[in-house]
Design a protein around this motif. Sequence first.
Motif, PDB file in Angstrom:
ATOM      1  N   ASP A  80       0.724  -1.410  -0.026  1.00 30.79           N
ATOM      2  CA  ASP A  80       0.039  -0.250  -0.156  1.00 30.79           C
ATOM      3  C   ASP A  80       0.767   1.029  -0.004  1.00 30.79           C
ATOM      4  N   VAL A  81       2.135   1.153  -0.058  1.00 30.16           N
ATOM      5  CA  VAL A  81       3.054   2.397  -0.056  1.00 30.16           C
ATOM      6  C   VAL A  81       2.652   3.412  -1.145  1.00 30.16           C
ATOM      7  N   ASP A  82       2.275   2.833  -2.649  1.00 29.43           N
ATOM      8  CA  ASP A  82       2.090   3.990  -3.396  1.00 29.43           C
ATOM      9  C   ASP A  82       0.799   4.740  -3.206  1.00 29.43           C
ATOM     10  N   ALA A  83      -0.013   4.251  -2.346  1.00 33.02           N
ATOM     11  CA  ALA A  83      -1.421   4.949  -2.427  1.00 33.02           C
ATOM     12  C   ALA A  83      -1.408   5.836  -1.209  1.00 33.02           C
ATOM     13  N   ALA A  84      -0.384   6.105  -0.396  1.00 31.27           N
ATOM     14  CA  ALA A  84      -0.122   6.907   0.640  1.00 31.27           C
ATOM     15  C   ALA A  84      -0.274   8.240   0.229  1.00 31.27           C
ATOM     16  N   GLU A  85      -0.784   9.222   1.015  1.00 36.80           N
ATOM     17  CA  GLU A  85      -1.134  10.457   0.696  1.00 36.80           C
ATOM     18  C   GLU A  85      -0.128  11.460   1.086  1.00 36.80           C
ATOM     19  N   ALA A  86       0.772  11.069   2.129  1.00 39.10           N
ATOM     20  CA  ALA A  86       1.570  11.846   2.650  1.00 39.10           C
ATOM     21  C   ALA A  86       3.163  10.813   2.737  1.00 39.10           C
ATOM     22  N   THR A  87       4.116  11.556   2.867  1.00 35.44           N
ATOM     23  CA  THR A  87       5.559  10.567   3.062  1.00 35.44           C
ATOM     24  C   THR A  87       6.417  11.335   4.027  1.00 35.44           C
TER      25      THR A  87
ATOM     26  N   LEU B  89      15.554  -3.734   7.990  1.00 32.15           N
ATOM     27  CA  LEU B  89      14.668  -2.575   8.028  1.00 32.15           C
ATOM     28  C   LEU B  89      13.097  -2.722   7.701  1.00 32.15           C
ATOM     29  N   GLY B  90      13.029  -3.281   6.591  1.00 34.66           N
ATOM     30  CA  GLY B  90      11.609  -3.475   6.014  1.00 34.66           C
ATOM     31  C   GLY B  90      10.951  -4.391   6.914  1.00 34.66           C
ATOM     32  N   ALA B  91      11.480  -5.280   7.698  1.00 36.28           N
ATOM     33  CA  ALA B  91      10.557  -6.044   8.606  1.00 36.28           C
ATOM     34  C   ALA B  91      10.329  -5.487   9.783  1.00 36.28           C
ATOM     35  N   SER B  92      11.182  -4.509  10.011  1.00 37.21           N
ATOM     36  CA  SER B  92      10.852  -3.346  11.405  1.00 37.21           C
ATOM     37  C   SER B  92       9.720  -2.596  10.993  1.00 37.21           C
ATOM     38  N   LEU B  93       9.842  -2.118   9.813  1.00 33.66           N
ATOM     39  CA  LEU B  93       8.838  -1.197   9.395  1.00 33.66           C
ATOM     40  C   LEU B  93       7.437  -1.950   9.369  1.00 33.66           C
ATOM     41  N   ALA B  94       7.374  -3.152   8.774  1.00 36.22           N
ATOM     42  CA  ALA B  94       6.156  -3.901   8.647  1.00 36.22           C
ATOM     43  C   ALA B  94       5.848  -4.216   9.955  1.00 36.22           C
ATOM     44  N   GLU B  95       6.512  -4.562  10.878  1.00 37.76           N
ATOM     45  CA  GLU B  95       6.220  -4.655  12.516  1.00 37.76           C
ATOM     46  C   GLU B  95       5.523  -3.582  12.894  1.00 37.76           C
ATOM     47  N   ALA B  96       5.978  -2.426  12.605  1.00 38.40           N
ATOM     48  CA  ALA B  96       5.389  -1.372  13.304  1.00 38.40           C
ATOM     49  C   ALA B  96       4.000  -0.720  12.630  1.00 38.40           C
ATOM     50  N   GLY B  97       3.753  -1.344  11.467  1.00 39.05           N
ATOM     51  CA  GLY B  97       2.389  -1.350  10.842  1.00 39.05           C
ATOM     52  C   GLY B  97       2.386  -0.116  10.124  1.00 39.05           C
ATOM     53  N   LEU B  98       3.592   0.207   9.557  1.00 40.77           N
ATOM     54  CA  LEU B  98       3.569   1.507   8.478  1.00 40.77           C
ATOM     55  C   LEU B  98       3.499   0.966   6.958  1.00 40.77           C
ATOM     56  N   ALA B  99       2.951   1.848   6.377  1.00 39.90           N
ATOM     57  CA  ALA B  99       3.283   1.669   4.719  1.00 39.90           C
ATOM     58  C   ALA B  99       4.607   1.917   4.684  1.00 39.90           C
ATOM     59  N   TYR B 100       5.551   1.193   3.799  1.00 38.18           N
ATOM     60  CA  TYR B 100       6.822   1.497   3.610  1.00 38.18           C
ATOM     61  C   TYR B 100       7.469   1.336   2.221  1.00 38.18           C
ATOM     62  N   GLU B 101       8.558   1.724   1.993  1.00 34.00           N
ATOM     63  CA  GLU B 101       9.514   1.437   0.970  1.00 34.00           C
ATOM     64  C   GLU B 101      10.997   1.630   1.498  1.00 34.00           C
TER      65      GLU B 101
END
Length: 153
Positions: A24-31, A83-95
């Motif tokens: 869902d990262v490309d659907a995010a309105e803010a970055t 880092l990707g695994a940590s961000l997924a665990e945090a529940g964020l949309a990420y790249e």
Amino acid sequence: MTDLYSTSPRRFPAPSLRVTASPDVDAAEATVVLALRTDSSPAVLDQAIAAARRERAALRAIVFGTDTTTAPSTSPLAECTRLGASLAEAGLAYEVQRAGSDLAEQVLDLADRHAAVVIVMAAKRRSPVVKLLLGSSAQQVILEAECPVLLVK
């Protein structure tokens, strides 16, 4: 006459710098853009996650090994996937991207393309002489960014 000064056209497309991303990262309105040095303190990632949550934004990170404009930045893929695994665990949309040949340009381009609300960068203390001789990606980003830049030690 042979042109010795221009580069030949690329025969193959440049490989993508993206290592991992949430669906869902490309659907995010803010970055929020994060420039994360591999040896930085955990506070840098904590500040970026807090900013992304506060702004309800996706977190787009670039992992790099060095912060000079004269040395190539390296980013082991293992660091990027961790880092990707940590961000997924945090529940964020990420790249998560590996660093390219010009870290500052990459950060600024990512911030510009996705209308970043803030850039979070790992900062390393250097003497003015070393900054003068080697340069600093952080300095270039601070001077050219169109959004706030948060430097974290």
